[in-house]
Design a protein around this motif. Structure first.
Motif, short mmCIF file in Angstrom:
data_model
loop_
_atom_site.label_atom_id
_atom_site.label_comp_id
_atom_site.label_asym_id
_atom_site.label_seq_id
_atom_site.Cartn_x
_atom_site.Cartn_y
_atom_site.Cartn_z
N GLY A 91 0.81 -1.20 0.00
CA GLY A 91 0.00 0.00 0.00
C GLY A 91 0.85 1.26 0.00
N VAL A 92 0.22 2.37 -0.36
CA VAL A 92 0.91 3.66 -0.45
C VAL A 92 0.14 4.71 0.33
CG1 VAL A 92 1.71 5.50 -1.99
CG2 VAL A 92 1.88 3.11 -2.72
N THR A 93 0.84 5.50 1.12
CA THR A 93 0.28 6.69 1.74
C THR A 93 1.03 7.89 1.20
OG1 THR A 93 -0.41 5.60 3.79
CG2 THR A 93 -0.02 7.96 3.90
N ALA A 94 0.31 8.85 0.67
CA ALA A 94 0.90 10.06 0.10
C ALA A 94 0.49 11.26 0.93
CB ALA A 94 0.45 10.24 -1.35
N LEU A 95 1.47 12.01 1.42
CA LEU A 95 1.22 13.19 2.23
C LEU A 95 1.34 14.44 1.37
CD1 LEU A 95 3.39 12.30 5.37
CD2 LEU A 95 1.14 11.45 4.71
N TRP A 134 2.77 3.03 8.73
CA TRP A 134 4.03 2.67 8.09
C TRP A 134 4.07 1.23 7.60
CZ3 TRP A 134 7.66 5.71 6.18
CH2 TRP A 134 7.65 7.05 6.58
N ALA A 135 2.92 0.56 7.57
CA ALA A 135 2.82 -0.67 6.80
C ALA A 135 2.87 -0.33 5.31
CB ALA A 135 1.54 -1.43 7.13
N ASP A 136 2.53 0.91 4.99
CA ASP A 136 2.56 1.42 3.61
C ASP A 136 3.93 2.01 3.28
OD1 ASP A 136 -0.09 0.80 3.41
OD2 ASP A 136 -0.80 2.88 3.25
N GLU A 162 7.60 -1.02 8.01
CA GLU A 162 7.50 -2.08 7.00
C GLU A 162 7.63 -1.50 5.60
OE1 GLU A 162 4.14 -4.74 7.61
OE2 GLU A 162 3.94 -3.95 9.64
N GLY A 163 7.01 -0.35 5.37
CA GLY A 163 7.10 0.30 4.07
C GLY A 163 8.37 1.12 3.93
N LEU A 164 8.55 1.65 2.75
CA LEU A 164 9.71 2.51 2.47
C LEU A 164 9.35 3.97 2.69
CD1 LEU A 164 11.08 0.97 -0.87
CD2 LEU A 164 11.72 0.39 1.48
N SER A 165 10.30 4.76 3.14
CA SER A 165 10.11 6.21 3.23
C SER A 165 10.69 6.86 1.98
CB SER A 165 10.81 6.76 4.49
OG SER A 165 12.20 6.44 4.47
#
Length: 374
Positions: A91-95, A134-136, A162-165
């Motif tokens: 998944g992706v989270t976009a700020l 941050w699973a995304d 878990e996800g990448l920054s």
């Protein structure tokens, strides 16, 4: 009503937020030119590209765990290269709290069709960073060039993510301490704090990003200039000066000049100190004028480079006239706020600007304000 013209102008009235002021003492005559007209694949071309990479690593205090490469398309090209090659594995989270963050949202939604979680805040504010999942994989701008808002630090990025920054750090690197252990992907261009030329981006990859590249293949086609993997392995040459496409060696030499200048003023600590001094001088100007304010009211998240100001009662036409008057007088260039941001001023306080020029700008802001009000 006659408005008094200030007695002195900033010696270098270059306050654009990109491309930004050249380093003090800059002249094209000081650039090395032996690589010009030669192939970037020739020994001298590779040496100068590698030297530029080595200087960036030294000044940024970038650990050996992270690779650094020169890529096409400025910061935009570098960030889109990272998105296109690594997103889609989870998944992706976009700020988004300014226009460039919104640009990455658009890419993720309309181009890559990823259905990201989008977390927004108004210009001048940040969302609640402690609520990010941050699973995304998480996309964000470290310093919002068009909003004057920055993340306060890297403490909100967990070590066990878990996800990448993915950090668009284009007006942040060389101005702040970046906790590289928190950053999997970072991008920037030379044209911001270094005052370099545009057209080239810089891509920094941590070990988790390299692992993603080698273990994951996106479902969409990748243009040649985005391809960072060959036969399942990272194309290491890209991070040793073997650029994907032909770079401008003149722009590379320009960046080398800026990086060598950076070392001469104390490296990263010197650059940070210059940015802080400039921002402090502008803060003082704002505090002394009731018609000026900061778009980022909270000083803890206020940019020290791209400082965005509010002007009492101003609309876009007023700001255009305000900036145009100062440009005509040769007192300040390119200080109108970004076109998508609330009407206001944007004054670059990066390391290549002299504090004395920020201080000299105050009376000229008064002059423009009084002239237009009259």
């Amino acid at each position: 009503m006659t408005v008094q013209v200030p007695a002195a102008k900033p010696a270098r009235p270059f306050f654009s937020s990109g491309p930004c002021a050249k380093p003090p003492g800059y002249s094209t005559d000081k650039l090395q030119t032996a690589s010009l007209g030669r192939s970037h694949r020739a020994k001298i071309g590779k040496q100068r590209l590698q030297y530029c990479i080595d200087l960036m690593r030294e000044v940024l205090q970038l650990p050996d765990t992270h690779r650094i490469g020169i890529v096409p398309g400025s910061d935009t090209g570098a960030f889109e290269m990272a998105m296109w090659t690594m997103l889609g594995a989870r998944g992706v989270t976009a700020l988004a709290w300014e226009s460039f963050g919104e640009g990455w949202v658009t890419d993720a939604v309309k181009q890559l069709k990823l259905e990201p979680t989008v977390v927004r805040a108004d210009y001048g504010q940040l969302p609640d960073l402690d609520k990010i999942d941050w699973a995304d994989d998480v996309l964000f701008t470290w310093n919002g060039t068009t909003s004057g808002v920055r993340v306060p630090d890297g403490e909100w990025i967990p070590d066990d993510r878990e996800g990448l920054s993915f950090a668009d750090a284009t007006s942040a690197v060389f101005a702040y301490d970046i906790p590289w252990d928190k950053i999997d992907v970072a991008t920037f261009s030379w044209q911001k704090v270094l005052g370099g030329e545009g057209g080239h981006g810089v891509l920094i990859l941590g070990p988790r990003a390299v692992q993603r590249l080698e273990e994951y293949t996106p479902s969409w086609p990748l243009p040649k200039v985005f391809r960072l993997v060959s036969k399942g392995k990272l194309a290491e040459g890209v991070f040793k000066g073997e650029t994907i496409n032909t770079p401008s060696m003149l722009a590379v030499e320009d960046a080398i000049f800026a990086l060598e200048w950076s070392k001469s003023v104390g490296g990263l600590e010197g650059l940070k100190a210059r940015c802080a001094a400039n921002a402090h001088a502008l803060d003082k100007i704002v505090a002394e004028r009731d018609w000026l304010g900061h778009l980022a009211v909270d000083s803890g998240i206020r940019s020290k480079t791209s400082v965005c100001l509010t002007v009492e009662g101003a609309d876009a036409d007023f700001i255009k006239a305000f900036a145009g008057l100062l440009e005509k007088e040769g007192a300040a260039y390119d200080i109108a706020g970004y076109r998508d941001a609330p009407a206001g001023l944007r004054i670059w306080c990066g390391a290549t600007v002299e504090t004395a020029d920020i201080e000299a700008l105050g009376p000229w802001l008064d002059y423009a304000w009084a002239s237009l009000k009259a």
